[in-house]
Design a protein around this motif. Sequence first.
Motif, PDB file in Angstrom:
ATOM      1  N   GLN A 190      68.348  -7.453  23.422  1.00  7.89           N
ATOM      2  CA  GLN A 190      68.387  -6.295  24.303  1.00  7.89           C
ATOM      3  C   GLN A 190      66.965  -5.843  24.609  1.00  7.89           C
ATOM      4  O   GLN A 190      66.115  -5.811  23.734  1.00  7.89           O
ATOM      5  N   VAL A 191      66.694  -5.481  25.848  1.00 10.05           N
ATOM      6  CA  VAL A 191      65.354  -5.078  26.267  1.00 10.05           C
ATOM      7  C   VAL A 191      65.429  -3.656  26.816  1.00 10.05           C
ATOM      8  O   VAL A 191      66.376  -3.290  27.486  1.00 10.05           O
ATOM      9  N   GLY A 192      64.413  -2.867  26.522  1.00 10.93           N
ATOM     10  CA  GLY A 192      64.364  -1.522  27.062  1.00 10.93           C
ATOM     11  C   GLY A 192      63.085  -0.826  26.673  1.00 10.93           C
ATOM     12  O   GLY A 192      62.210  -1.406  26.026  1.00 10.93           O
ATOM     13  N   ASN A 193      62.986   0.431  27.066  1.00 12.44           N
ATOM     14  CA  ASN A 193      61.813   1.239  26.767  1.00 12.44           C
ATOM     15  C   ASN A 193      62.011   1.883  25.395  1.00 12.44           C
ATOM     16  O   ASN A 193      62.867   2.752  25.241  1.00 12.44           O
ATOM     17  N   PRO A 194      61.217   1.473  24.398  1.00 16.46           N
ATOM     18  CA  PRO A 194      61.414   1.994  23.046  1.00 16.46           C
ATOM     19  C   PRO A 194      61.013   3.459  22.883  1.00 16.46           C
ATOM     20  O   PRO A 194      61.252   4.050  21.840  1.00 16.46           O
ATOM     21  N   HIS A 195      60.444   4.054  23.928  1.00 20.99           N
ATOM     22  CA  HIS A 195      60.022   5.452  23.871  1.00 20.99           C
ATOM     23  C   HIS A 195      61.099   6.419  24.380  1.00 20.99           C
ATOM     24  O   HIS A 195      60.882   7.627  24.397  1.00 20.99           O
ATOM     25  N   LYS A 196      62.247   5.889  24.791  1.00 18.73           N
ATOM     26  CA  LYS A 196      63.307   6.710  25.375  1.00 18.73           C
ATOM     27  C   LYS A 196      64.572   6.662  24.530  1.00 18.73           C
ATOM     28  O   LYS A 196      65.095   5.589  24.218  1.00 18.73           O
ATOM     29  N   VAL A 208      61.761   9.748   9.633  1.00 12.45           N
ATOM     30  CA  VAL A 208      62.815   9.028   8.913  1.00 12.45           C
ATOM     31  C   VAL A 208      63.308   9.859   7.728  1.00 12.45           C
ATOM     32  O   VAL A 208      64.513  10.016   7.520  1.00 12.45           O
ATOM     33  N   ASP A 209      62.384  10.396   6.962  1.00 14.27           N
ATOM     34  CA  ASP A 209      62.723  11.180   5.769  1.00 14.27           C
ATOM     35  C   ASP A 209      63.512  12.442   6.123  1.00 14.27           C
ATOM     36  O   ASP A 209      64.484  12.782   5.470  1.00 14.27           O
ATOM     37  N   GLU A 210      63.095  13.128   7.162  1.00 16.03           N
ATOM     38  CA  GLU A 210      63.725  14.396   7.525  1.00 16.03           C
ATOM     39  C   GLU A 210      65.071  14.235   8.228  1.00 16.03           C
ATOM     40  O   GLU A 210      65.781  15.213   8.418  1.00 16.03           O
ATOM     41  N   ALA A 211      65.429  13.024   8.602  1.00 13.39           N
ATOM     42  CA  ALA A 211      66.723  12.805   9.249  1.00 13.39           C
ATOM     43  C   ALA A 211      67.887  12.980   8.277  1.00 13.39           C
ATOM     44  O   ALA A 211      69.036  13.106   8.701  1.00 13.39           O
ATOM     45  N   GLU A 212      67.581  12.979   6.982  1.00  6.88           N
ATOM     46  CA  GLU A 212      68.587  13.144   5.940  1.00  6.88           C
ATOM     47  C   GLU A 212      69.688  12.093   6.015  1.00  6.88           C
ATOM     48  O   GLU A 212      70.870  12.373   5.800  1.00  6.88           O
ATOM     49  N   LEU A 237      60.156   5.918  16.948  1.00  3.35           N
ATOM     50  CA  LEU A 237      61.141   6.375  15.962  1.00  3.35           C
ATOM     51  C   LEU A 237      61.682   7.760  16.306  1.00  3.35           C
ATOM     52  O   LEU A 237      62.840   8.061  16.016  1.00  3.35           O
ATOM     53  N   GLU A 238      60.867   8.584  16.913  1.00  6.75           N
ATOM     54  CA  GLU A 238      61.359   9.889  17.372  1.00  6.75           C
ATOM     55  C   GLU A 238      62.472   9.677  18.397  1.00  6.75           C
ATOM     56  O   GLU A 238      63.518  10.339  18.346  1.00  6.75           O
ATOM     57  N   ALA A 239      62.290   8.751  19.321  1.00  9.01           N
ATOM     58  CA  ALA A 239      63.318   8.447  20.317  1.00  9.01           C
ATOM     59  C   ALA A 239      64.571   7.872  19.650  1.00  9.01           C
ATOM     60  O   ALA A 239      65.691   8.262  19.985  1.00  9.01           O
ATOM     61  N   LEU A 240      64.382   6.955  18.703  1.00 12.70           N
ATOM     62  CA  LEU A 240      65.516   6.377  17.986  1.00 12.70           C
ATOM     63  C   LEU A 240      66.317   7.465  17.280  1.00 12.70           C
ATOM     64  O   LEU A 240      67.548   7.515  17.399  1.00 12.70           O
ATOM     65  N   PHE A 241      65.643   8.338  16.552  1.00 12.18           N
ATOM     66  CA  PHE A 241      66.375   9.349  15.787  1.00 12.18           C
ATOM     67  C   PHE A 241      66.962  10.434  16.680  1.00 12.18           C
ATOM     68  O   PHE A 241      67.968  11.048  16.319  1.00 12.18           O
ATOM     69  N   GLU A 242      66.403  10.632  17.849  1.00 14.95           N
ATOM     70  CA  GLU A 242      67.052  11.515  18.818  1.00 14.95           C
ATOM     71  C   GLU A 242      68.376  10.890  19.270  1.00 14.95           C
ATOM     72  O   GLU A 242      69.389  11.572  19.362  1.00 14.95           O
ATOM     73  N   ALA A 243      68.376   9.589  19.518  1.00 15.01           N
ATOM     74  CA  ALA A 243      69.619   8.895  19.894  1.00 15.01           C
ATOM     75  C   ALA A 243      70.629   8.932  18.747  1.00 15.01           C
ATOM     76  O   ALA A 243      71.830   9.101  18.987  1.00 15.01           O
ATOM     77  N   ALA A 295      67.560   7.273  25.370  1.00  8.82           N
ATOM     78  CA  ALA A 295      68.662   6.653  26.109  1.00  8.82           C
ATOM     79  C   ALA A 295      68.726   5.143  25.887  1.00  8.82           C
ATOM     80  O   ALA A 295      69.803   4.546  25.952  1.00  8.82           O
ATOM     81  N   THR A 296      67.593   4.538  25.598  1.00  7.37           N
ATOM     82  CA  THR A 296      67.548   3.095  25.340  1.00  7.37           C
ATOM     83  C   THR A 296      68.428   2.713  24.159  1.00  7.37           C
ATOM     84  O   THR A 296      69.037   1.644  24.152  1.00  7.37           O
ATOM     85  N   TYR A 297      68.498   3.582  23.168  1.00  6.23           N
ATOM     86  CA  TYR A 297      69.171   3.246  21.914  1.00  6.23           C
ATOM     87  C   TYR A 297      70.640   3.651  21.858  1.00  6.23           C
ATOM     88  O   TYR A 297      71.372   3.164  20.994  1.00  6.23           O
ATOM     89  N   VAL A 298      71.061   4.535  22.737  1.00  6.01           N
ATOM     90  CA  VAL A 298      72.406   5.109  22.628  1.00  6.01           C
ATOM     91  C   VAL A 298      73.486   4.025  22.560  1.00  6.01           C
ATOM     92  O   VAL A 298      74.301   4.014  21.640  1.00  6.01           O
ATOM     93  N   ASP A 299      73.505   3.110  23.506  1.00  3.10           N
ATOM     94  CA  ASP A 299      74.534   2.059  23.501  1.00  3.10           C
ATOM     95  C   ASP A 299      74.352   1.086  22.342  1.00  3.10           C
ATOM     96  O   ASP A 299      75.324   0.536  21.824  1.00  3.10           O
ATOM     97  N   LEU A 300      73.101   0.873  21.920  1.00  6.79           N
ATOM     98  CA  LEU A 300      72.835  -0.054  20.817  1.00  6.79           C
ATOM     99  C   LEU A 300      73.377   0.459  19.486  1.00  6.79           C
ATOM    100  O   LEU A 300      73.638  -0.328  18.578  1.00  6.79           O
TER     101      LEU A 300
END
Length: 190
Positions: free
Chosen positions: A37-43, A124-128, A70-76, A45-50
């Motif tokens: 899968q390819v996408g913008n790792p800073h968004k 990562v740590d604060e995501a609990e 990682l901020e974008a990933l944990f937002e997703a 929305a890129t991770y939601v479907d993944l």
Amino acid sequence: MATLVLGIDDQVGQLVAKRLVDQVSLTVFSSKTVTGQVGNPHKAATYVDLLEDVDVIYSNFIGMDVDWKLEALFEAIRQTQANVRTVVRSVVGVDDEATQPVSYQGITDPATFLKQQRYAIKIVDEAELPYTVFRAAPVAVTATDDVLLINEGRPVNPAPITAEALATVVAQELVEPQHVGQSLAVVGKN
């Protein structure tokens, strides 16, 4: 177990994916190549479907802006309310634990790079959610395959390791978690 490997743009990420392909349901993500899968790792929305039906995520993101990715990933993860375990690759020296200077390949501003690594680990740590952080020594072709795992807060000799050795440690943790809630240095055994 459904596993998402982020950042397969380098040898370690590719080796982790290769070790997992016959053991788990695997999805891979790249921001640079057409593999997986390819996408913008800073968004986010890129991770939601993944994230659909994913149990564990491995972040092999390296280089600058890892905190932003990682901020974008944990937002997703928050948006989808995914209940996932994460394994994150970071670097030796992020906690000022290295007993010798560490050179980071391709990094021209080590101070900023380490700040970004620290912030990424904080995210990562604060995501609990369950996590493991591997603070890896530099990867080198002529390094050792024998590694030591050293707990956070202890001094570390940043002896280089091979990509194969790091990939083995990561793949084992992904399949059989033994270091949940820990940040461990992964260094060569002298």
